[in-house]
Design an enzyme around this catalytic site. Structure first.
Site, PDB file in Angstrom:
ATOM      1  N   GLU A 132       0.823  -1.219   0.000  1.00 51.99           N
ATOM      2  CA  GLU A 132       0.000   0.000   0.000  1.00 51.99           C
ATOM      3  C   GLU A 132       0.855   1.266   0.000  1.00 51.99           C
ATOM      4  O   GLU A 132       0.843   2.049   0.959  1.00 51.99           O
ATOM      5  CB  GLU A 132      -0.955   0.003   1.195  1.00 51.99           C
ATOM      6  CG  GLU A 132      -2.039  -1.039   1.107  1.00 51.99           C
ATOM      7  CD  GLU A 132      -3.127  -0.871   2.163  1.00 51.99           C
ATOM      8  OE1 GLU A 132      -2.877  -0.213   3.180  1.00 51.99           O
ATOM      9  OE2 GLU A 132      -4.228  -1.400   1.957  1.00 51.99           O
ATOM     10  N   GLU A 158      -6.333  -8.127  -0.205  1.00 54.25           N
ATOM     11  CA  GLU A 158      -6.728  -8.088   1.206  1.00 54.25           C
ATOM     12  C   GLU A 158      -8.200  -7.743   1.318  1.00 54.25           C
ATOM     13  O   GLU A 158      -8.708  -6.871   0.608  1.00 54.25           O
ATOM     14  CB  GLU A 158      -5.980  -6.970   1.950  1.00 54.25           C
ATOM     15  CG  GLU A 158      -4.516  -7.184   2.142  1.00 54.25           C
ATOM     16  CD  GLU A 158      -3.907  -6.010   2.915  1.00 54.25           C
ATOM     17  OE1 GLU A 158      -4.655  -5.301   3.626  1.00 54.25           O
ATOM     18  OE2 GLU A 158      -2.708  -5.806   2.782  1.00 54.25           O
ATOM     19  N   HIS A 214      -8.132  -6.311  14.850  1.00 58.29           N
ATOM     20  CA  HIS A 214      -8.499  -6.490  13.436  1.00 58.29           C
ATOM     21  C   HIS A 214      -8.654  -7.986  13.206  1.00 58.29           C
ATOM     22  O   HIS A 214      -7.833  -8.780  13.646  1.00 58.29           O
ATOM     23  CB  HIS A 214      -7.386  -5.924  12.553  1.00 58.29           C
ATOM     24  CG  HIS A 214      -7.750  -5.837  11.104  1.00 58.29           C
ATOM     25  ND1 HIS A 214      -7.966  -6.951  10.315  1.00 58.29           N
ATOM     26  CD2 HIS A 214      -7.917  -4.773  10.296  1.00 58.29           C
ATOM     27  CE1 HIS A 214      -8.255  -6.554   9.092  1.00 58.29           C
ATOM     28  NE2 HIS A 214      -8.242  -5.238   9.046  1.00 58.29           N
TER      29      HIS A 214
HETATM   30  C1  GLA Z   1      -4.077  -2.547   4.984  1.00 58.59           C
HETATM   31  C2  GLA Z   1      -2.677  -3.105   5.163  1.00 58.59           C
HETATM   32  C3  GLA Z   1      -2.609  -4.255   6.112  1.00 58.59           C
HETATM   33  C4  GLA Z   1      -3.488  -4.032   7.304  1.00 58.59           C
HETATM   34  C5  GLA Z   1      -4.891  -3.767   6.832  1.00 58.59           C
HETATM   35  C6  GLA Z   1      -5.875  -3.591   7.941  1.00 58.59           C
HETATM   36  O1  GLA Z   1      -4.788  -3.098   3.977  1.00 58.59           O
HETATM   37  O2  GLA Z   1      -2.085  -3.459   3.944  1.00 58.59           O
HETATM   38  O3  GLA Z   1      -1.269  -4.404   6.514  1.00 58.59           O
HETATM   39  O4  GLA Z   1      -3.017  -2.955   8.037  1.00 58.59           O
HETATM   40  O5  GLA Z   1      -4.879  -2.572   6.098  1.00 58.59           O
HETATM   41  O6  GLA Z   1      -7.173  -3.392   7.436  1.00 58.59           O
END
Ligand code: GLA
Length: 683
Positions: A182, A334, A385
């Protein structure tokens, strides 16, 4: 952890040229997603075994196999473990994991760990830490504390990538490379100021050209020396908008350059393994059209709020966009099996919703359904989470639902993977227009670009009309209908493209505040480009009339929101008029042959009806007729996915005889779907 004092520089690496992001498209014959899927839907997620004792790894593998997990992403946050002090290489644990995965038939998407540098890097090399616009350092202790412009960071990142790729590039467990994570950082620091200047020199060549593009005659901003130019740091009052726009372009390019440098390293060691990096959904910091062309596989992270009544549409929007960027199958890198932990209130997914939204992604082209993360963490910032295995363990509902989904994805993989269904409708969306339109000094801050794009997507989604996304300079000729929710900035090439599209027989509908600025964010004469005014039959655009949040503009037959415009139209093009108020009797919606202009945002039902009517006129049909509102139908290749987003069971008419690949049942004419139920019909 203690470690000896540093050997400062790892493998030498020439400082990359920050002016020119690599724009190579994947070399001919490059691998793609199909090389990783091989007829199966990839199912799994981020696996962070460094958070667990080794005994747990074996339990993890047992549960993964039981759940049909065939892919894990390793190493995203492993830099401190791999390189506990400068130049160290601790690969033993990763060797054991790679082998363990291979022995158990689980493929590895191996990440370069460069998103979260170890603490020693910030301590020894403060130049690797980014600064915010107020000059404050972004310290280690969280994540993503790296400066894209830091030559030191880039050297360390290249070195660890090189060594990882050399060690695992031919490992039989490796199926794909995942670069960083990201990409989303900004930097206003001194090294960034230097790379910004070099990027600007590349773009403009001379200071004169820069001064002209930035309109520096305004407020005494004329630059006489390149060294005077800074990233748009904290200032007393509104900043130069073109400087801010260029800073956004530059930031996206700098991050892309970091990606490309690592990509090129891993490609050298494993030309057979495709390379990706995960996008955030409609993320402002990356020009994802440009980025997508640089990846072998386009992947994205999608986290709609389970409580959002439009969560399914939000997911669909990102899926449509990602499929369009990939021009075919893509990877859901994800999602969350249960709650996230970064909203104000974080709700779990009710029973069945994880399955429903996963299959929705598959319907819209995903050939990989993955999660953050495999096992819910017990420590650290994300311990609340969800994971595929929650704190409740394998007996918990979350894992049990994951297991069911894994079995179902395995059942449909062969028939689904690789297939693609282009749509008849394209929604145009573009980052430069977003960046420029979001500046200080605009007439209304009551809306933003994604909100307007989403409103238009939602109107088509609710009408069961399938949509792609496209860049305004793309070839649009294959689409029957092109809609422009809002493109405040349009290049000359994009305008010519839209005009040619309509001349060539296409139908175009544009929303308000489109075609206002050129690529330097200079307002076009007349407030809208002349070619577009001619196209839509606008004689004079006298004034923009933004609406307050609670204000609406009465039109003949509906109410407009957010915005209205005082337009004098040419003859015979006024389709709907404003009623009452200052704009009484003036056109709200204009139509000149196949070109429509909508100068407000009609309320949702009205926008849906308007677009449904225009679509029908352009020969665009809904995916299926007579669908109940909460049911979505999506075609993928020869398959028809039918998804019930409602909390009640429904009956759906599906003419003909089909086989539901999920249940194995024959379906004739009528399909019963339980709450959140899904069928995948093959005829
Ligand atoms: C992002 C990140 C992950 C995690 C998620 C949590 O997508 O890439 O490492 O932190 O958020 O929702």
């Amino acid at each position: 952890m203690s470690h000896p004092n540093p050997t400062p520089n790892p493998t030498p690496n020439p400082t990359p040229n920050p002016n020119r992001p690599s724009t190579s498209t994947p070399p001919p014959g490059s691998p793609g997603l199909a090389d990783a899927t091989r007829g199966r839907i990839l199912f799994g997620g981020d696996y962070n075994p460094e958070q667990w004792p080794e005994e747990t790894w074996h339990e993890d593998v047992r549960l993964m196999k039981e759940a049909g997990v065939n892919s894990v992403t390793l190493g995203v946050f492993s830099w401190a473990k791999l390189e506990p002090y400068p130049g160290a290489r601790e690969f033993g644990w990763l060797d054991r994991l790679m082998d363990l995965m291979y022995e158990n038939g689980i493929g590895v998407v191996l990440a370069t760990p460069t998103t979260s540098p170890p603490p020693w890097m910030g301590r020894l090399h403060p130049d690797t830490l980014p600064r915010d616009e107020d000059g404050r350092t972004e310290w280690w202790g969280g994540r993503q504390h790296f400066s894209h412009s830091s030559a030191t960071y880039r050297r360390y990142a290249a070195a660890i990538t090189e060594d990882l790729a050399a060690r695992y590039g031919r490992h039989p467990a490796l199926t794909m490379w995942h670069i960083n994570n990201e990409y989303c950082t900004y930097d206003w620091g001194d090294e960034a100021a230097a790379t910004f200047r070099r990027w600007l020199r590349d773009r403009y060549g001379t200071l004169d050209a820069l001064n002209t593009a930035w309109g520096t005659a305004f407020w005494s901003q004329g630059y006489g020396n390149w060294e005077e130019i800074l990233p748009p740091r904290h200032a007393h009052y509104m900043k130069n908008p073109t400087q801010v726009l260029d800073f956004k372009r530059y930031t996206s390019d700098m991050l892309l350059e970091c990606f490309a440098a690592e990509r090129d390293i891993v490609r050298r060691h494993s030309p057979h393994a495709p390379v990706t990096t995960n996008f955030m959904p409609i993320w402002v910091g990356q020009d994802a059209w440009k980025w997508a062309g640089e990846e072998d596989v386009v992947s994205v992270d999608i986290y709609p709020d389970p409580r959002d009544p439009f969560g399914a549409q939000q997911g669909a929007l990102i899926q449509d966009l990602t499929r369009s960027q990939a021009r075919g199958p893509w990877m859901l890198m994800e999602q969350a099996a249960g709650p996230v932990n970064w909203r104000g209130v974080n709700h779990p997914k009710p029973r069945g919703l994880n399955r429903l939204w996963s299959l929705q992604a598959v319907a819209r082209g995903a050939d990989a359904v993955c999660y953050f993360q495999w096992r819910q963490s017990r420590q650290g910032a994300e311990k609340f989470h969800s994971g595929m295995v929650s704190h409740a363990g394998p007996r918990g509902r979350t894992y049990q639902e994951v297991k069911r989904l894994g079995a179902e994805l395995a059942r449909i993989g062969v028939e689904v993977t690789g297939s693609h269904s282009p749509s008849d409708v394209a929604i145009l969306h573009e980052w430069n227009a977003w960046w420029a339109g979001a500046q200080d000094g605009r007439l209304s801050s009551e809306f933003d670009h994604p909100q307007v794009v989403s409103a238009w997507h939602r109107a088509l989604w609710e009408a069961h009309i399938a949509t792609d996304f496209a860049h305004p300079e793309h070839d649009l000729s294959a689409y029957r209908l092109v809609v422009v929710p809002q493109l405040y900035l349009l290049t000359d090439a994009a305008i010519d493209n839209l005009v040619a599209y309509v001349r060539g027989g296409g139908t175009l509908v544009s929303g308000f505040l489109t075609g206002v600025a050129d690529e330097d964010d200079r307002v076009r004469p007349g407030g809208m480009d002349q070619r577009l005014r001619d196209l839509f039959g606008i004689h004079t655009l006298h004034e923009w009339w933004p609406l307050d949040a609670d204000e609406t503009a009465e039109c003949d037959g509906f109410r407009g929101t957010l915005w209205s415009e005082e337009i004098e139209s040419g003859d015979g093009v006024a389709e709907v008029l404003y009623k009452g108020g200052e704009l009484d009797g003036l056109p709200a919606v204009l139509r000149k042959e196949r070109a429509w202009y909508v100068s407000t945002l009609p309320e949702p039902t009205a926008l849906r009806e308007l677009l449904t009517g225009v679509a029908a006129g352009a020969g665009v049909r809904p995916v299926l007729d007579g669908l109940p509102p909460q049911v979505e139908a999506v075609r993928r290749g020869d398959l028809l996915f039918v998804l019930n987003h409602g909390r009640e069971a429904v009956t759906v008419e599906v003419p003909g005889t089909h086989r539901d690949l999920l249940s194995g049942q024959q379906v004739t004419e009528c399909l019963e779907l339980e709450r959140y139920g899904v069928a995948v019909l093959s005829s």
